[in-house]
Design an enzyme around this catalytic site. Sequence first.
Site, mmCIF file in Angstrom:
data_model
loop_
_atom_site.group_PDB
_atom_site.id
_atom_site.type_symbol
_atom_site.label_atom_id
_atom_site.label_comp_id
_atom_site.label_asym_id
_atom_site.label_seq_id
_atom_site.Cartn_x
_atom_site.Cartn_y
_atom_site.Cartn_z
ATOM 1 N N SER A 192 -2.366 3.250 10.572
ATOM 2 C CA SER A 192 -3.287 3.313 9.600
ATOM 3 C C SER A 192 -4.464 2.761 10.034
ATOM 4 C CB SER A 192 -2.803 2.793 8.356
ATOM 5 O OG SER A 192 -3.564 2.849 7.470
ATOM 6 N N HIS A 234 -3.045 7.752 9.483
ATOM 7 C CA HIS A 234 -3.876 7.748 8.011
ATOM 8 C C HIS A 234 -5.057 8.227 8.184
ATOM 9 C CE1 HIS A 234 -0.802 5.105 5.875
ATOM 10 N NE2 HIS A 234 -0.309 6.109 6.106
ATOM 11 N N ASP A 254 2.949 1.657 4.327
ATOM 12 C CA ASP A 254 3.442 3.043 4.806
ATOM 13 C C ASP A 254 4.162 2.699 6.041
ATOM 14 O OD1 ASP A 254 4.173 5.599 4.261
ATOM 15 O OD2 ASP A 254 2.360 6.297 5.235
#
Lengths: 281, 194
Positions: free
Chosen positions: B13, B40, B133
């Site tokens: 991310s 992401h 995540d």
Amino acid sequence: MPENTSHNDLTTSIEIEFLLEGIFRRYGYDFRSYSPAHIKRRLINKMKQNKFRSLSEMQHHVLHDKNFFNSLLKDLSINVTEMFRDPAFYVALRKEVIPILKTYPFIKVWHAGCASGEEVYSFAILLKEEGIYDRTQIYATDFNNNILEVARKGIYPVDRIKEYTVNYQKAGGKYSFTDYYLAKYNSAIIDQALKKNIVFAEHNLVTDTVFAEMHVIICRNVLIYFNRDLQNKVIRLFNESLVHGGFLGLGTKETIQFSNYNAQYTDVNKELKIYKKKVNE
Amino acid sequence: MKPQYKAVVIGASAGGLYAFKQIISVLPVDFFIPIIAVQHISPDSENYIITFLNNHSAITIKEADEKEKLKPGCVYFSAPNYHLLIEKDATLSLSTEQKVNYSRPSIDVMFETAADTFGKGVIGIILTGANQDGTAGIRAVKEAGGLTIVQDPTEAETPAMPKSAIEASAPDHIFSLDGIADFLLNLHQAHNKG
Ligand SMILES: C[S@@+](CC[C@H](N)C(=O)[O-])C[C@H]1O[C@@H](n2cnc3c(N)ncnc32)[C@H](O)[C@@H]1O
């Protein structure tokens, strides 16, 4: 008794096969040619949410309890959508498709897999701003009747309006997005006038037949859930529903390139997956 | 018996751009197994990371297309605003279902399907990031018998994601970015020697 993983794996795939077969024969919804990883994920999630120990146990409920099946249908159908999703798609429609539609006395549009209708109202707004809404008939279909009910009502959570307003502006909106809805309590109610020429109807792309003589077909983010064979079958359905010179708009990650019908189309916008059916040769 | 690896999956991310560069840029053009990556990214992004990495790498980097067959020597990056799933026949699927961990694409979704498809043949790697995540994903890889690697949080641009992954899964290795790159290179060389 502990089982090894490959055993479990085999059992699960048998259970999925049986369950999908059962759903098809009991309710007529055919998920057998959907992307397996997607289907498995949804089924396992549902099983866990409801604390079933296996898909076989869940199958009993699916087959015997119609309400439970309806809730599963909702999970399997992925109704996620938004207004003016991929604004560039609408910019391209405005520039490259609308000028041609303007030359037609009457326009027929089919939104297939319209979910809760946001995409349909987005296109309706575009047609209105371009002055051709009044001579357009829009058919908006989905195989999930519950979601069509939401689409018919056209009432959306007001907390999404900010995002939609940004999308509308990026999509080349000419006026103010507030012209198209009425804010009431926590809801945004779509302007009644936009509904005038829209018919919402149940239609299953896998098992139902053609919609005749369409000038535009928009089907976005539905084909991604189908395997290649089913995609080909559904593109054939679109091909048969579309007039020569008609337009087909798919999702940005979808394509007709691998279908049998590729040669019958030209790219209107390659990136945004807008195609034109060639005029009869 | 030495494990037969079939795919590498990587999730990142915040800070992912440069973390990916450090790993991907050293891999050879014919890297022996496919690499599937989730970074992401904002929904209407142009996926600049692909252009960026292609400019710095020998190996091919592309955006994942639906129903695409996975091949060695290629890194497949998830498309903005779509989840990426791996099918049993080693093809890719996309989905627009709800965000998972506030993310679409979600690392968990991709990793879970990778674990399901490749079992002990998958190598799962979690890099820098600011959320959770990937935590369930790396656990799924571990449970399937795959190999798990997490970037050393003390080195990560944003440590929360690798930290969370470590706590949840007790990974096989905690490496720096260079350590991850070396590890993959060594596997590649060992594979080529047969
Ligand atoms: C992800 S939504 C796409 C909504 C919208 N077109 C968009 O792109 O935002 C997919 C829709 O396809 C519908 N669908 C799935 N399978 C279908 C089928 N066999 N026939 C008709 N609709 C289907 C689902 O019910 C769901 O509403």
